[in-house]
Scaffold this active site. Structure first.
Site, PDB file in Angstrom:
ATOM      1  N   GLU A 151       4.415  -3.887  14.767  1.00 52.20           N
ATOM      2  CA  GLU A 151       4.391  -2.436  15.059  1.00 52.20           C
ATOM      3  C   GLU A 151       4.709  -1.854  16.514  1.00 52.20           C
ATOM      4  O   GLU A 151       4.016  -1.047  17.143  1.00 52.20           O
ATOM      5  CB  GLU A 151       2.889  -2.162  14.692  1.00 52.20           C
ATOM      6  CG  GLU A 151       2.421  -2.320  13.254  1.00 52.20           C
ATOM      7  CD  GLU A 151       0.893  -2.080  12.868  1.00 52.20           C
ATOM      8  OE1 GLU A 151       0.091  -1.821  13.763  1.00 52.20           O
ATOM      9  OE2 GLU A 151       0.585  -2.159  11.558  1.00 52.20           O
TER      10      GLU A 151
ATOM     11  N   ASP B  77     -10.862   0.052   6.485  1.00 50.48           N
ATOM     12  CA  ASP B  77      -9.399   0.211   5.962  1.00 50.48           C
ATOM     13  C   ASP B  77      -9.456  -0.586   4.537  1.00 50.48           C
ATOM     14  O   ASP B  77      -9.474  -0.175   3.324  1.00 50.48           O
ATOM     15  CB  ASP B  77      -8.528  -0.495   6.824  1.00 50.48           C
ATOM     16  CG  ASP B  77      -7.146  -0.373   6.261  1.00 50.48           C
ATOM     17  OD1 ASP B  77      -6.932   0.212   5.457  1.00 50.48           O
ATOM     18  OD2 ASP B  77      -6.317  -1.463   6.946  1.00 50.48           O
TER      19      ASP B  77
ATOM     20  N   LYS C  51      -4.521   5.702   4.384  1.00 52.64           N
ATOM     21  CA  LYS C  51      -2.882   5.163   4.120  1.00 52.64           C
ATOM     22  C   LYS C  51      -2.587   5.932   2.790  1.00 52.64           C
ATOM     23  O   LYS C  51      -3.079   5.626   1.826  1.00 52.64           O
ATOM     24  CB  LYS C  51      -2.974   3.825   4.209  1.00 52.64           C
ATOM     25  CG  LYS C  51      -3.224   3.114   5.415  1.00 52.64           C
ATOM     26  CD  LYS C  51      -3.307   1.798   5.381  1.00 52.64           C
ATOM     27  CE  LYS C  51      -3.568   1.034   6.770  1.00 52.64           C
ATOM     28  NZ  LYS C  51      -3.819  -0.485   6.710  1.00 52.64           N
TER      29      LYS C  51
ATOM     30  N   ARG D  70       1.810   1.988   8.020  1.00 51.01           N
ATOM     31  CA  ARG D  70       1.906   0.776   7.932  1.00 51.01           C
ATOM     32  C   ARG D  70       2.664  -0.027   8.700  1.00 51.01           C
ATOM     33  O   ARG D  70       3.617   0.349   9.163  1.00 51.01           O
ATOM     34  CB  ARG D  70       2.347   0.592   6.079  1.00 51.01           C
ATOM     35  CG  ARG D  70       1.449   1.342   5.263  1.00 51.01           C
ATOM     36  CD  ARG D  70      -0.128   1.184   5.188  1.00 51.01           C
ATOM     37  NE  ARG D  70      -0.602  -0.157   4.942  1.00 51.01           N
ATOM     38  CZ  ARG D  70      -1.022  -0.626   3.863  1.00 51.01           C
ATOM     39  NH1 ARG D  70      -1.104   0.216   2.846  1.00 51.01           N
ATOM     40  NH2 ARG D  70      -1.528  -1.849   3.640  1.00 51.01           N
TER      41      ARG D  70
END
Length: 423
Positions: free
Chosen positions: A208, A310, A335, A364
């Site tokens: 990320e 999450d 998401k 993601r």
């Protein structure tokens, strides 16, 4: 409104070099909407199915089956009004016929769902965020630009750093605008790189875009980030964590810094960090099915910081409803590919807002250059977005789209800042 004339799908590569599904939806007016779906590394066990091919090709991660399924979907939705997105999504879900989209794959259904909305927006000559708000009758008067939560040090499954906690984020929640918040956070990111280099640490980045230094003590990471904020002249910036605790949980215990500990022990650790550091949000501090642990940590920290579910909620209405009833967590990570259609995602956001739960729109770890979530965050006034470090084009595509939106909206929009995060 124009009707769907053609649906085309293909296999493309995501930011980790593995295949994902991209779909084109062409309308009778000639306009086209295109969308590509992301993929996660640390996934909740309750997520919708991401259909992969198996076998030797692409190490089993090919998506030709999902691409072929889009062709089956196309036969059913061709001729439908592009504006009937709920009917289109419901048709695809019914066609799949499974509770977790295991037949066609959430990656096939979502790609089409997103592409239909893009095509509809283009047909109406509207920005995507405006079109989403109109088509789903989202009753918000003003627009909020989300506070970015930038993952600047990666651990867990996102890197080989040796850290248990997956993401260490900075939150510019008192800035004057999104543009200024992004600038301040980016300056901290580059300052952090210099600090790590000076210490002889690796400045390679994880999935990320965050750095992945070999640091074994989590508090050392927090201190280093605080040093970077101060050195960059932005000591007002807050911190956030994504622990992804399901990844270091086994047989009722958490393996944290090489010790076996209980959920109450983990809560004590988090509580001590909240006292020492300006932490405003902790995501997935405990295992996705550790409801008792979640209830305890919510009682301990729920009035002090955001506790974001999450893996706990996986953008699923049934999981969220259970959390609301049990009074666990106070925020949900959103998401798109966890549930597998835009309509279902909007319903979960509405449910969360109605219950007083905060929403954080999220990318993601396996991303594409598609910036759909930037428009989604603005359309729903989510107030916060997670889309990685200010590094790697698939991450910056979302930030750059938000910069465009902020400029387009001008005085019609405000920056969420302290309306969302308080500490």
């Amino acid at each position: 409104m124009s009707k769907i004339k053609q649906v085309i799908a293909r296999e493309v590569l995501d930011s980790r070099g593995f295949p994902t599904v991209e779909a084109d939806v062409i309308l009778t007016s000639g306009v086209m909407g295109r969308a590509a779906v992301p993929s996660g590394a640390s996934t909740g066990s309750h997520e919708a199915v991401e259909l992969r091919d198996g076998g030797a090709r692409y190490m089993g991660k090919g998506v030709l089956k999902a691409v072929a399924n889009v062709n089956k979907i196309a036969k059913k939705i061709t001729g439908m009004e592009a504006s009937d997105i709920r009917l289109i999504d419901d048709t695809m879900i019914a066609l799949d016929g499974t509770p977790n989209k295991g037949k066609f794959g959430a990656n096939a259904i979502l790609a089409v769902s997103m592409a239909v909305l893009r095509a509809g927006a283009a047909d109406k000559k509207m920005p995507l965020y405006d079109y989403i708000r109109k088509i789903y009758a989202i009753k918000e008067k003003n627009y909020l630009l989300p506070v970015p939560m930038l993952n600047i040090i990666n651990g867990g499954k996102h890197a080989d750093s040796g850290l248990d906690v997956q993401e260490f984020m900075i939150v510019p929640n008192v800035s004057k605008s999104f543009k200024e918040g992004l600038r301040e956070a980016t300056e901290v990111y580059h300052t952090l790189k210099g600090i790590l280099k000076a210490k002889g640490m690796v400045t390679a980045v994880g999935d990320e875009g965050g750095f992945a230094p070999h640091i074994t003590k989590h508090e050392d990471v927090l201190k280093t980030i605080m040093d970077a904020c101060k050195k960059a002249g932005h000591s007002q910036i807050k911190l956030a964590l994504d622990c992804a605790a399901s990844e270091f949980y086994k047989n009722g215990k958490y393996t944290f810094e090489k010790k076996q500990v209980s959920s109450k022990d983990m809560t004590k650790v988090y509580s001590s960090w909240v006292k020492k550091y300006p932490i405003v949000s902790i995501e997935d501090p405990l295992h996705e099915d550790d409801w008792d642990g979640w209830l305890h940590i919510t009682k301990e920290l729920g009035k002090k910081i955001r506790l974001v579910g999450d893996d706990l909620f996986v953008t699923n209405p049934e999981r969220l409803e259970e959390g609301i009833e049990k009074k666990t967590a106070n925020a949900i990570l959103i998401k798109l590919n966890q549930i597998g259609s835009v309509s279902e995602t909007i319903d979960v956001i509405n449910m969360a807002h109605k219950a007083g739960y905060a929403c954080v729109i999220s990318h993601r770890s396996g991303e594409t250059e598609d910036a759909f979530i930037a428009d989604l965050a603005v359309a729903t006034n989510a107030g916060a977005i997670k889309t990685g470090a200010p590094c790697r084009s698939e991450r910056n595509a979302k930030y750059n789209r938000l910069l465009q939106i902020e400029q387009e909206l001008g005085k019609k929009a405000s920056y969420a800042k302290t309306k969302v995060f308080k500490k």
